[in-house]
Design an enzyme around this catalytic site. Structure first.
Site, PDB file in Angstrom:
ATOM      1  N   ALA A 131     -13.679  34.952  -8.931  1.00  0.00           N
ATOM      2  CA  ALA A 131     -12.814  34.867 -10.122  1.00  0.00           C
ATOM      3  C   ALA A 131     -12.039  36.161 -10.331  1.00  0.00           C
ATOM      4  O   ALA A 131     -12.637  37.216 -10.567  1.00  0.00           O
ATOM      5  CB  ALA A 131     -13.653  34.571 -11.361  1.00  0.00           C
ATOM      6  N   GLY A 132     -10.691  36.044 -10.237  1.00  0.00           N
ATOM      7  CA  GLY A 132      -9.825  37.198 -10.478  1.00  0.00           C
ATOM      8  C   GLY A 132      -8.804  36.877 -11.552  1.00  0.00           C
ATOM      9  O   GLY A 132      -8.968  37.241 -12.714  1.00  0.00           O
ATOM     10  N   GLU A 242      -1.410  47.582 -20.093  1.00  0.00           N
ATOM     11  CA  GLU A 242      -1.748  47.555 -18.661  1.00  0.00           C
ATOM     12  C   GLU A 242      -0.516  47.177 -17.834  1.00  0.00           C
ATOM     13  O   GLU A 242      -0.229  47.767 -16.794  1.00  0.00           O
ATOM     14  CB  GLU A 242      -2.882  46.550 -18.420  1.00  0.00           C
ATOM     15  CG  GLU A 242      -3.274  46.443 -16.964  1.00  0.00           C
ATOM     16  CD  GLU A 242      -4.497  45.550 -16.731  1.00  0.00           C
ATOM     17  OE1 GLU A 242      -5.261  45.324 -17.689  1.00  0.00           O
ATOM     18  OE2 GLU A 242      -4.675  45.093 -15.600  1.00  0.00           O
ATOM     19  N   GLN A 336      12.867  49.351   7.175  1.00  0.00           N
ATOM     20  CA  GLN A 336      13.892  48.849   8.101  1.00  0.00           C
ATOM     21  C   GLN A 336      14.903  49.949   8.430  1.00  0.00           C
ATOM     22  O   GLN A 336      15.263  50.142   9.598  1.00  0.00           O
ATOM     23  CB  GLN A 336      14.593  47.633   7.468  1.00  0.00           C
ATOM     24  CG  GLN A 336      15.465  46.853   8.432  1.00  0.00           C
ATOM     25  CD  GLN A 336      14.662  46.190   9.549  1.00  0.00           C
ATOM     26  OE1 GLN A 336      13.467  45.968   9.419  1.00  0.00           O
ATOM     27  NE2 GLN A 336      15.322  45.906  10.660  1.00  0.00           N
ATOM     28  N   GLY A 364      -2.542  41.416 -12.833  1.00  0.00           N
ATOM     29  CA  GLY A 364      -1.912  40.106 -13.010  1.00  0.00           C
ATOM     30  C   GLY A 364      -0.853  39.917 -11.931  1.00  0.00           C
ATOM     31  O   GLY A 364       0.096  40.703 -11.842  1.00  0.00           O
TER      32      GLY A 364
HETATM   33  C1  LIG Z   1      -6.626  47.700  -5.070  1.00  0.00           C
HETATM   34  C2  LIG Z   1      -7.158  46.806  -6.134  1.00  0.00           C
HETATM   35  C3  LIG Z   1      -7.726  47.359  -7.272  1.00  0.00           C
HETATM   36  C4  LIG Z   1      -8.261  46.539  -8.262  1.00  0.00           C
HETATM   37  N1  LIG Z   1      -8.882  47.099  -9.355  1.00  0.00           N
HETATM   38  C5  LIG Z   1      -9.541  46.296 -10.222  1.00  0.00           C
HETATM   39  C6  LIG Z   1     -10.336  46.852 -11.284  1.00  0.00           C
HETATM   40  O1  LIG Z   1     -10.413  48.083 -11.461  1.00  0.00           O
HETATM   41  N2  LIG Z   1     -11.030  46.014 -12.091  1.00  0.00           N
HETATM   42  C7  LIG Z   1     -10.980  44.650 -11.947  1.00  0.00           C
HETATM   43  O2  LIG Z   1     -11.622  43.957 -12.708  1.00  0.00           O
HETATM   44  N3  LIG Z   1     -10.214  44.091 -10.961  1.00  0.00           N
HETATM   45  C8  LIG Z   1      -9.510  44.873 -10.099  1.00  0.00           C
HETATM   46  N4  LIG Z   1      -8.768  44.321  -9.089  1.00  0.00           N
HETATM   47  C9  LIG Z   1      -8.705  42.868  -8.967  1.00  0.00           C
HETATM   48  C10 LIG Z   1      -7.370  42.274  -9.336  1.00  0.00           C
HETATM   49  O3  LIG Z   1      -7.177  42.337 -10.714  1.00  0.00           O
HETATM   50  C11 LIG Z   1      -7.373  40.842  -8.762  1.00  0.00           C
HETATM   51  O4  LIG Z   1      -7.302  40.957  -7.357  1.00  0.00           O
HETATM   52  C12 LIG Z   1      -6.204  40.019  -9.300  1.00  0.00           C
HETATM   53  O5  LIG Z   1      -6.378  39.732 -10.663  1.00  0.00           O
HETATM   54  C13 LIG Z   1      -6.077  38.695  -8.528  1.00  0.00           C
HETATM   55  O6  LIG Z   1      -7.293  38.005  -8.522  1.00  0.00           O
HETATM   56  P1  LIG Z   1      -7.910  37.465  -7.136  1.00  0.00           P
HETATM   57  O7  LIG Z   1      -7.896  38.580  -6.165  1.00  0.00           O
HETATM   58  O8  LIG Z   1      -9.192  36.794  -7.413  1.00  0.00           O
HETATM   59  O9  LIG Z   1      -6.853  36.396  -6.632  1.00  0.00           O
HETATM   60  P2  LIG Z   1      -6.789  34.876  -7.113  1.00  0.00           P
HETATM   61  O10 LIG Z   1      -6.906  34.805  -8.587  1.00  0.00           O
HETATM   62  O11 LIG Z   1      -7.741  34.070  -6.278  1.00  0.00           O
HETATM   63  O12 LIG Z   1      -5.298  34.498  -6.687  1.00  0.00           O
HETATM   64  C14 LIG Z   1      -4.935  34.073  -5.372  1.00  0.00           C
HETATM   65  C15 LIG Z   1      -3.491  33.577  -5.422  1.00  0.00           C
HETATM   66  O13 LIG Z   1      -3.422  32.466  -6.333  1.00  0.00           O
HETATM   67  C16 LIG Z   1      -2.390  32.689  -7.267  1.00  0.00           C
HETATM   68  N5  LIG Z   1      -2.718  32.078  -8.559  1.00  0.00           N
HETATM   69  C17 LIG Z   1      -3.837  32.258  -9.308  1.00  0.00           C
HETATM   70  N6  LIG Z   1      -3.760  31.567 -10.455  1.00  0.00           N
HETATM   71  C18 LIG Z   1      -2.550  30.949 -10.437  1.00  0.00           C
HETATM   72  C19 LIG Z   1      -1.858  30.111 -11.355  1.00  0.00           C
HETATM   73  N7  LIG Z   1      -2.386  29.781 -12.539  1.00  0.00           N
HETATM   74  N8  LIG Z   1      -0.638  29.644 -10.996  1.00  0.00           N
HETATM   75  C20 LIG Z   1      -0.077  29.986  -9.820  1.00  0.00           C
HETATM   76  N9  LIG Z   1      -0.672  30.771  -8.926  1.00  0.00           N
HETATM   77  C21 LIG Z   1      -1.884  31.258  -9.223  1.00  0.00           C
HETATM   78  C22 LIG Z   1      -2.309  34.200  -7.395  1.00  0.00           C
HETATM   79  O14 LIG Z   1      -1.051  34.595  -7.923  1.00  0.00           O
HETATM   80  C23 LIG Z   1      -2.507  34.632  -5.968  1.00  0.00           C
HETATM   81  O15 LIG Z   1      -1.274  34.545  -5.277  1.00  0.00           O
HETATM   82  C24 LIG Z   1      -8.194  45.125  -8.120  1.00  0.00           C
HETATM   83  C25 LIG Z   1      -7.585  44.572  -6.983  1.00  0.00           C
HETATM   84  C26 LIG Z   1      -7.087  45.386  -5.994  1.00  0.00           C
HETATM   85  C27 LIG Z   1      -6.477  44.737  -4.782  1.00  0.00           C
END
Ligand SMILES: Cc1cc2nc3c(=O)[nH]c(=O)nc-3n(C[C@H](O)[C@H](O)[C@H](O)COP(=O)(O)OP(=O)(O)OC[C@H]3O[C@@H](n4cnc5c(N)ncnc54)[C@H](O)[C@@H]3O)c2cc1C
Length: 380
Positions: A131-132, A242, A336, A364
């Site tokens: 869950a992200g 944020e 490029q 986000g």
């Molecule tokens: C370098 C780095 C640092 C980070 N630091 C933190 C931190 O300090 N604390 C923390 O809690 N998190 C952190 N994160 C996590 C980050 O907030 C999440 O990676 C981000 O919110 C996306 O969630 P996910 O990776 O689970 O992708 P997912 O939610 O699985 O998304 C995968 C794809 O689906 C798309 N998608 C999802 N929902 C929808 C929708 N409703 N409609 C259309 N498309 C959708 C997304 O846009 C994406 O393209 C970090 C991530 C990175 C890479």
């Protein structure tokens, strides 16, 4: 472009911060990128100079500067002279304010001074392996046990996660209602709390980004932030700032990529002439210059509106969406125009390219920003 939002005081602050970066950061950043983290000492050095949590009240050691322009200046200078993998802005402006806005007076007095001084490093843990974007989908749970709470679950991709002393952890508090989430302050050394890998990333090499594990971590009531059923509401309140932070970071990085590319094409000779004399180069750079200036005006407007308490959720999302997409296009054109050199890590544009990719995902994703903006277009 002459910008209108900075005063003499801001410019003096910019000068002082730039000198600090040239002295304390620039000479060491390659070392930090190789190590995969910024030494904790750097947080203390920032704290000593008053550069951490500048908004914090003077009684807690802060400068009481609520004006966001000071953070915007630090973000811009970081892009030009600093190390963007040094996530002090996340510590200062993204996480610290939860302690002030949600914390009780006792929690503020207990936690904030050491975060201002840099003795304690902050992280926030929402994201989990499953869950992200969908925060309501988290599985980490906190269950009441007398006056305490027992915390179980795991988090991933947590910035500052390897070094953090205080981690604000989002956890479900009601098995029946997925939107009931609490914010719990986990302290380094608590029984049952463990850190996993420092995750290997495409870019932001100096940033420690970790997996965290919680196995029956006993959280005393005094470490619960606010109402344990209102965490989602508190998190939503922090999102405007944020996204403004993310917008400032992306625009500053795009500006840096523009400068680096302009310098390169001005020096590079191809077919007996400067690359900067070719129409393709000139048109590409001219278009990017126009886009950068237009977005700078919009972002500066958002900063002013935020200072006045008027920045809307949709405007912040628009700024984040447009700047991160522009950053992506700018670094791609930059590589490029560098040719093969752009693919070599010894050239700065290569590093900027690798760093930029995450901007459309974290704080986000672009798709989530479009969802938010669309809600304002159709449902407001
Ligand atoms: C370098 C780095 C640092 C980070 N630091 C933190 C931190 O300090 N604390 C923390 O809690 N998190 C952190 N994160 C996590 C980050 O907030 C999440 O990676 C981000 O919110 C996306 O969630 P996910 O990776 O689970 O992708 P997912 O939610 O699985 O998304 C995968 C794809 O689906 C798309 N998608 C999802 N929902 C929808 C929708 N409703 N409609 C259309 N498309 C959708 C997304 O846009 C994406 O393209 C970090 C991530 C990175 C890479």
């Amino acid at each position: 472009m002459q910008r209108k939002i900075f005063s003499e005081e801001h410019e003096q602050f910019r000068e002082a911060y730039r000198r600090f970066l040239e002295r304390e950061v620039l000479p060491y950043r390659e070392q930090w990128r190789a190590a995969g983290f910024v030494p904790r000492d750097m947080f203390k050095k920032m704290g000593e100079q008053g550069f951490l949590m500048t908004w914090a009240p003077e009684e807690f050691g802060g400068l009481g500067l609520r004006d966001f322009c000071f953070q915007q200046i630090m973000i811009e200078e970081d892009a030009q002279y600093g190390e963007v993998g040094f996530f002090h802005t996340v510590h200062s402006r993204l996480i610290g304010p939860y302690l002030q806005h949600v914390g009780s007076p006792e929690q503020q007095a207990r936690f904030i001074p050491k975060c201002v001084s840099g003795e304690n490093i902050l992280a926030i843990a929402m994201t989990e392996p499953d869950a992200g974007s969908d925060v309501a989908g988290i599985k980490t749970r906190a269950v009441r046990d007398g006056d305490d709470w027992l915390l179980n679950g795991s988090k991933t991709y947590i910035s500052n996660g390897i070094q953090a002393d205080l981690i604000i952890v989002a956890a479900k508090t009601d098995a029946e209602n997925p939107r009931k989430i609490g914010l719990f302050v986990v302290e380094a050394g608590m029984d049952g709390f463990a850190r996993g890998r420092n995750l290997s990333k495409l870019g932001l090499k100096a940033q420690d980004t970790a997996e965290l594990f919680f196995n029956n971590v006993r959280i005393p009531a005094k470490n619960v932030l606010g109402d344990p059923s209102k965490g989602m509401h508190y998190l939503m309140q922090g999102l405007v700032e944020e996204r403004l932070i993310a917008a400032c970071i992306s625009l500053a990085a795009a500006q840096r990529a523009f400068d680096v590319t302009r310098n390169y094409v001005s020096e590079r000779q191809v077919f007996g002439q400067s690359l900067s004399h070719m129409q393709n180069t000139r048109f590409k750079m001219a278009g990017l210059r126009a886009e950068l200036n237009a977005l700078q005006v919009f972002v500066d407007y958002c900063v002013t509106a935020h200072n006045d308490g008027e920045l809307t959720v949709s405007q912040a999302a628009e700024a984040k969406l447009l700047t991160s997409e522009l950053e992506g296009r700018m670094v791609d054109e930059g590589v490029q125009l560098h040719g093969g050199a752009g693919y070599m890590t010894e050239y700065e544009i290569c590093n900027l390219y690798a760093n930029a990719r995450v901007a459309r995902i974290l704080a986000g994703s672009s798709e989530i920003m479009k969802e938010i903006i669309a809600r304002n277009v159709f449902d407001a």
